[in-house]
Design an enzyme around this catalytic site. Sequence first.
Site, PDB file in Angstrom:
ATOM      1  CG  ASP A  94       5.346  23.398  34.688  1.00 59.40           C
ATOM      2  OD1 ASP A  94       6.432  23.161  34.219  1.00 59.40           O
ATOM      3  OD2 ASP A  94       4.718  24.225  34.300  1.00 59.40           O
ATOM      4  CB  SER A  95       9.725  21.056  39.106  1.00 64.50           C
ATOM      5  OG  SER A  95       9.946  19.777  38.469  1.00 64.50           O
ATOM      6  CB  THR A  96      13.706  23.566  37.473  1.00 65.31           C
ATOM      7  OG1 THR A  96      13.640  23.550  38.830  1.00 65.31           O
ATOM      8  CG2 THR A  96      13.074  24.880  36.975  1.00 65.31           C
ATOM      9  CG  ASP A 102       6.189  28.543  31.751  1.00 67.51           C
ATOM     10  OD1 ASP A 102       4.661  28.253  31.654  1.00 67.51           O
ATOM     11  OD2 ASP A 102       6.684  27.618  32.062  1.00 67.51           O
ATOM     12  CD  GLU A 145       7.527  29.824  39.911  1.00 65.41           C
ATOM     13  OE1 GLU A 145       7.155  29.017  38.946  1.00 65.41           O
ATOM     14  OE2 GLU A 145       8.878  29.684  40.283  1.00 65.41           O
ATOM     15  CG  ASP A 162       8.243  25.418  49.817  1.00 69.42           C
ATOM     16  OD1 ASP A 162       8.487  24.807  48.781  1.00 69.42           O
ATOM     17  OD2 ASP A 162       8.763  25.081  50.954  1.00 69.42           O
ATOM     18  N   GLY A 163       6.108  25.364  47.025  1.00 61.44           N
ATOM     19  CA  GLY A 163       5.212  24.304  46.460  1.00 61.44           C
ATOM     20  C   GLY A 163       4.975  23.221  47.494  1.00 61.44           C
ATOM     21  CD  GLN A 201      14.925  29.647  39.400  1.00 58.49           C
ATOM     22  OE1 GLN A 201      15.064  28.384  39.304  1.00 58.49           O
ATOM     23  NE2 GLN A 201      13.535  29.976  39.473  1.00 58.49           N
ATOM     24  CG  HIS A 245       3.382  24.763  28.549  1.00 56.46           C
ATOM     25  ND1 HIS A 245       3.869  25.505  27.867  1.00 56.46           N
ATOM     26  CD2 HIS A 245       3.711  24.673  29.871  1.00 56.46           C
ATOM     27  CE1 HIS A 245       4.860  26.159  28.757  1.00 56.46           C
ATOM     28  NE2 HIS A 245       4.950  25.509  29.947  1.00 56.46           N
TER      29      HIS A 245
END
Lengths: 280, 280
Positions: free
Chosen positions: B159-161, B90, B110, B141-142, B35, B66
């Site tokens: 906790d993804s985009t 993060d 992550e 890869d999750g 990305q 969070h």
Amino acid sequence: MAMDMWLKEMQLEGEGVAMSYKIKETLLRKQTQYQDMAIVDSEVFGRMLILDGIVQTTIKDEFVYHEMISHIPLFTHPNPKKVLVVGGGDGGAIREILKHKSVEKAVLCEIDKDVVDACKKYLPEISCALDDPRCEVFIGDGIKYVKEHKNEFDVIIVDSTDPFSIAEGLFGGNFYKDIYEALTEDGIFVAQTETPFFLPDTVRKVFSDAKAIFPVTKLFMAAIPTYPGGYWSFTVGSKKYDPTQVDITKIPEMDTKYYTPEIHKACFVLPKYIKEVIGE
Amino acid sequence: MAMDMWLKEMQLEGEGVAMSYKIKETLLRKQTQYQDMAIVDSEVFGRMLILDGIVQTTIKDEFVYHEMISHIPLFTHPNPKKVLVVGGGDGGAIREILKHKSVEKAVLCEIDKDVVDACKKYLPEISCALDDPRCEVFIGDGIKYVKEHKNEFDVIIVDSTDPFSIAEGLFGGNFYKDIYEALTEDGIFVAQTETPFFLPDTVRKVFSDAKAIFPVTKLFMAAIPTYPGGYWSFTVGSKKYDPTQVDITKIPEMDTKYYTPEIHKACFVLPKYIKEVIGE
């Protein structure tokens, strides 16, 4: 190529965040006696009322604000008959108030006649109840109107623009004292009181001013997409009834999109940083 | 004259709303393997992580996301020992998870090592717990990681985009089945599941997918200023414990800015239009 028009709203007095809306059409632009008014049709939120560059209400998300500013006090008071809205020229609060069968009269006191006329013409979904026989529209200064009425209203709703505008006098202790006097002996007052996230000092002062006057003072929150931060505070000042102690099992079914009896309780549960803002 | 630089975030895939932030400085800009990543310092929200043009987290408002994505499941499970975060490079969720003394191990899985490295360097307030001995950072890869672990985690946090990104595979039934298998027999899963106001179809599908797999499925909300609409949904899928039935009198004091035991209950009380989105 089609015109790509965006409205850029400089939020928080232009200090570093802005919200932009893609616009299909500007339906009205007018410098009124008091403010720069526009009605535009946006891609995502439909038609919007804009005053001095700030989005006031939109077809798509107005229900949150108008339901919450109205139903919280009206379902807290056991028998609200006479209600006053100060500001609120779009008529959205009046529409919600008149859903309550106990209400015999709802007075709208709006300073800017052009706002009322524009909303009647361009935002009928919001202004539809302004012609109801139970509604009286009074064009004039809310501060003066409240001062001249004593012991008259069961509920007073202050549906104003931001305090850094012509509405400055609608925030604070002097006005709240007059509201206290204009309310009946068990009356309730509610006002929109800005964003605790971005304007903690404003919320703190307004809440503290209300608390100095009303025996019961509470803050509640609602999630409004077009308002800065998306999370808006409202302050309730009450002479007798505690809005958090309402028996919600007795609240009748009502045609709403945001408010529910369970939300009536949950909206007063504040995140820790907001409790800290108001010192609770 | 000083340079007046604004970051314009085209929200909702650029369909008509945008949020702009005044920027003091761009600290990092990098095309990673996955990305377009940037870290900028903004006037109002401080430093921000931006991925593919979308604000992921900011110093000023990250606490809401969070805290809520972590403490809701961790205070629902009576004794969470092993926790997995999928995404969340993060480190903010890890920081909150490790506030729970019962937690013996928190794994961060992550996919993008560059995100972890950038957050460690530029967002230490958020990433501070990634070096904790109880934390294991796994770059990979999750989807694959979850598939390869069975009956191992008490809590899994996704906790993804957004789903219109590399995170697409982290939304939906196939992934949730693998999560179910990776959880212990009384395990709990939570995911950020977008905005019900703007993306009702996304929320409806994700919730329905989770509900088809988990005996207990609930949606909760949190008010996050930098996310579109300001009001964000999270879906909980649980094998045994109901997050709305927690005895909140037993929740110990914790250093938070949003979460409180009362919020733990109130965040599950949904406005009517959101109840309708998920068919409740």
